[in-house]
Scaffold this active site. Structure first.
Site, PDB file in Angstrom:
ATOM      1  N   ARG A  91       0.850  -1.205   0.000  1.00 50.69           N
ATOM      2  CA  ARG A  91       0.000   0.000   0.000  1.00 50.69           C
ATOM      3  C   ARG A  91       0.872   1.236   0.000  1.00 50.69           C
ATOM      4  O   ARG A  91       1.939   1.245   0.626  1.00 50.69           O
ATOM      5  CB  ARG A  91      -0.884   0.043   1.235  1.00 50.69           C
ATOM      6  CG  ARG A  91      -1.792  -1.114   1.266  1.00 50.69           C
ATOM      7  CD  ARG A  91      -3.130  -0.797   1.839  1.00 50.69           C
ATOM      8  NE  ARG A  91      -3.905  -2.005   1.766  1.00 50.69           N
ATOM      9  CZ  ARG A  91      -5.018  -2.151   1.087  1.00 50.69           C
ATOM     10  NH1 ARG A  91      -5.521  -1.141   0.425  1.00 50.69           N
ATOM     11  NH2 ARG A  91      -5.648  -3.302   1.061  1.00 50.69           N
ATOM     12  N   ILE A  92       0.362   2.251  -0.676  1.00 50.67           N
ATOM     13  CA  ILE A  92       1.083   3.524  -0.695  1.00 50.67           C
ATOM     14  C   ILE A  92       0.768   4.250   0.599  1.00 50.67           C
ATOM     15  O   ILE A  92      -0.396   4.363   0.996  1.00 50.67           O
ATOM     16  CB  ILE A  92       0.674   4.343  -1.928  1.00 50.67           C
ATOM     17  CG1 ILE A  92       1.100   3.585  -3.176  1.00 50.67           C
ATOM     18  CG2 ILE A  92       1.299   5.724  -1.888  1.00 50.67           C
ATOM     19  CD1 ILE A  92       0.463   4.073  -4.441  1.00 50.67           C
ATOM     20  N   ASN A 108      12.260   0.456   1.880  1.00 54.25           N
ATOM     21  CA  ASN A 108      11.382  -0.436   1.119  1.00 54.25           C
ATOM     22  C   ASN A 108      12.240  -1.322   0.225  1.00 54.25           C
ATOM     23  O   ASN A 108      13.307  -0.920  -0.224  1.00 54.25           O
ATOM     24  CB  ASN A 108      10.442   0.413   0.242  1.00 54.25           C
ATOM     25  CG  ASN A 108       9.492  -0.428  -0.585  1.00 54.25           C
ATOM     26  OD1 ASN A 108       8.909  -1.390  -0.092  1.00 54.25           O
ATOM     27  ND2 ASN A 108       9.328  -0.072  -1.856  1.00 54.25           N
ATOM     28  N   THR A 109      11.736  -2.513  -0.028  1.00 53.59           N
ATOM     29  CA  THR A 109      12.381  -3.352  -1.037  1.00 53.59           C
ATOM     30  C   THR A 109      11.440  -3.499  -2.220  1.00 53.59           C
ATOM     31  O   THR A 109      10.233  -3.665  -2.049  1.00 53.59           O
ATOM     32  CB  THR A 109      12.813  -4.718  -0.464  1.00 53.59           C
ATOM     33  OG1 THR A 109      13.337  -5.499  -1.528  1.00 53.59           O
ATOM     34  CG2 THR A 109      11.680  -5.461   0.209  1.00 53.59           C
ATOM     35  N   HIS A 110      12.006  -3.394  -3.419  1.00 50.84           N
ATOM     36  CA  HIS A 110      11.177  -3.356  -4.634  1.00 50.84           C
ATOM     37  C   HIS A 110      11.799  -4.257  -5.709  1.00 50.84           C
ATOM     38  O   HIS A 110      13.003  -4.164  -5.977  1.00 50.84           O
ATOM     39  CB  HIS A 110      11.100  -1.908  -5.138  1.00 50.84           C
ATOM     40  CG  HIS A 110      10.265  -1.785  -6.376  1.00 50.84           C
ATOM     41  ND1 HIS A 110       8.894  -1.733  -6.340  1.00 50.84           N
ATOM     42  CD2 HIS A 110      10.620  -1.753  -7.687  1.00 50.84           C
ATOM     43  CE1 HIS A 110       8.426  -1.662  -7.568  1.00 50.84           C
ATOM     44  NE2 HIS A 110       9.451  -1.668  -8.402  1.00 50.84           N
ATOM     45  N   ASP A 148      10.370   7.845   0.139  1.00 46.53           N
ATOM     46  CA  ASP A 148      10.012   9.264   0.175  1.00 46.53           C
ATOM     47  C   ASP A 148       8.530   9.368  -0.184  1.00 46.53           C
ATOM     48  O   ASP A 148       7.808   8.379  -0.164  1.00 46.53           O
ATOM     49  CB  ASP A 148      10.944  10.106  -0.718  1.00 46.53           C
ATOM     50  CG  ASP A 148      10.708   9.864  -2.202  1.00 46.53           C
ATOM     51  OD1 ASP A 148       9.792   9.065  -2.547  1.00 46.53           O
ATOM     52  OD2 ASP A 148      11.409  10.471  -3.016  1.00 46.53           O
ATOM     53  N   GLY A 203       7.032   9.843  -2.963  1.00 45.11           N
ATOM     54  CA  GLY A 203       6.591   9.301  -4.255  1.00 45.11           C
ATOM     55  C   GLY A 203       6.436   7.789  -4.184  1.00 45.11           C
ATOM     56  O   GLY A 203       6.629   7.177  -3.137  1.00 45.11           O
ATOM     57  N   ASP A 251       8.006   4.525  -5.032  1.00 45.40           N
ATOM     58  CA  ASP A 251       9.281   3.873  -5.368  1.00 45.40           C
ATOM     59  C   ASP A 251      10.308   4.853  -5.941  1.00 45.40           C
ATOM     60  O   ASP A 251      11.092   4.502  -6.828  1.00 45.40           O
ATOM     61  CB  ASP A 251       9.043   2.705  -6.363  1.00 45.40           C
ATOM     62  CG  ASP A 251       8.088   1.666  -5.801  1.00 45.40           C
ATOM     63  OD1 ASP A 251       8.148   1.394  -4.589  1.00 45.40           O
ATOM     64  OD2 ASP A 251       7.260   1.135  -6.571  1.00 45.40           O
TER      65      ASP A 251
HETATM   66  C1  GRF Z   1       8.710  -8.822  -2.830  1.00 45.75           C
HETATM   67  O1  GRF Z   1       9.299  -9.116  -4.071  1.00 45.75           O
HETATM   68  C2  GRF Z   1       8.551  -7.332  -2.661  1.00 45.75           C
HETATM   69  O2  GRF Z   1       9.598  -6.584  -3.167  1.00 45.75           O
HETATM   70  C3  GRF Z   1       7.299  -7.110  -3.480  1.00 45.75           C
HETATM   71  O3  GRF Z   1       6.472  -8.184  -3.102  1.00 45.75           O
HETATM   72  C4  GRF Z   1       7.281  -9.298  -2.748  1.00 45.75           C
HETATM   73  C5  GRF Z   1       6.891  -9.735  -1.368  1.00 45.75           C
HETATM   74  O4  GRF Z   1       7.322 -11.020  -1.099  1.00 45.75           O
HETATM   75  N1  GRF Z   1       6.766  -5.815  -3.310  1.00 45.75           N
HETATM   76  P1  GRF Z   1       7.245 -11.653   0.355  1.00 45.75           P
HETATM   77  O5  GRF Z   1       5.870 -11.337   0.941  1.00 45.75           O
HETATM   78  O6  GRF Z   1       8.356 -11.091   1.186  1.00 45.75           O
HETATM   79  O7  GRF Z   1       7.407 -13.135   0.139  1.00 45.75           O
END
Ligand code: GRF
Length: 211
Positions: free
Chosen positions: A90-91, A106-108, A140, A142, A144
């Site tokens: 969610r944003i 965040n991880t993307h 931030d 925005g 991602d």
């Molecule tokens: C990850 O690749 C994350 O970057 C993306 O959704 C996935 C989540 O995977 N937004 P998990 O729930 O950690 O298995």
């Protein structure tokens, strides 16, 4: 010891990796709590590690602001040094981000700035990308767009399905996320002062390589 609250929406494989990393005292990480925007299956990982959980679902609120205010209250209750969005889909409104910035990462699953948004893996396949990857970045206001901390590239293989490619990305993603959180815990990374020049460097695939 770096204290962390993790927010998730899904299966929580990144969360599981963080919990395992926090189990090793040498990493200097303590997961205080895990929150979600739905009764996500990934919360089970937290329960197995005896880490408290909370769910704040937007459907129970009249507005995004009201939802995020309660989410923030839950996070702040634990007073963490760092908040990690690990598959939190969610944003978050500006008020939430500015209350935690820059200690919100965040991880993307793409090499940002390529393929931001909720369908990064699908979008990379649709665009015919031959290389994609993962980015860990400071959040931030925005979507991602925040300062990038670290990236790793992943090759797109002929005939890859979205699931297959995402699973390969997630294998790398878990390692990158842990390495970033460990670096923050060790004082090797200052989120308030990321080198802007580094941003260009990171835009190259394979800034860090775990293959
Ligand atoms: C990850 O690749 C994350 O970057 C993306 O959704 C996935 C989540 O995977 N937004 P998990 O729930 O950690 O298995």
């Amino acid at each position: 010891m770096l204290s962390v609250v993790v927010l998730i929406s899904g299966s929580g494989s990144n969360l599981k990796a963080l919990l395992e990393a926090a189990d090793n005292p040498l990493n200097g990480i303590r997961i205080l709590a895990v929150g979600a925007d739905n009764p996500a299956s990934g919360l089970e990982h937290a329960e197995l590690f005896n880490v408290p959980t909370f769910v704040v679902a937007p459907q129970n609120f009249d507005s995004r602001e009201a939802w995020s205010k309660v989410l923030l209250e839950n996070v702040k209750f634990y007073n963490p040094d760092l908040v990690v969005l690990a598959g939190f889909m969610r944003i978050l409104p500006a008020s939430f981000v500015s209350a935690l910035s820059p200690n919100l990462i965040n991880t993307h699953p793409s090499l940002l700035p390529a393929f931001p948004g909720a369908h990064a893996v699908r979008d990379a396949l649709a665009a015919g990308a031959t290389v994609t990857g993962v980015t860990v970045h400071v959040v931030d206001q925005g979507v991602d767009t925040g300062p990038r901390i670290a990236q790793v590239s992943v090759a797109v293989l002929e005939g890859d399905s979205e699931f297959e490619l995402h699973e390969r990305i997630k294998t790398v993603e878990r390692q990158l996320l842990i390495s970033v959180v460990r670096d923050i815990a060790a004082g090797n990374l200052n989120l308030a002062n990321l080198d802007p020049l580094n941003q260009n460097h990171l835009a190259q695939p394979a800034a860090k390589n775990f293959h």
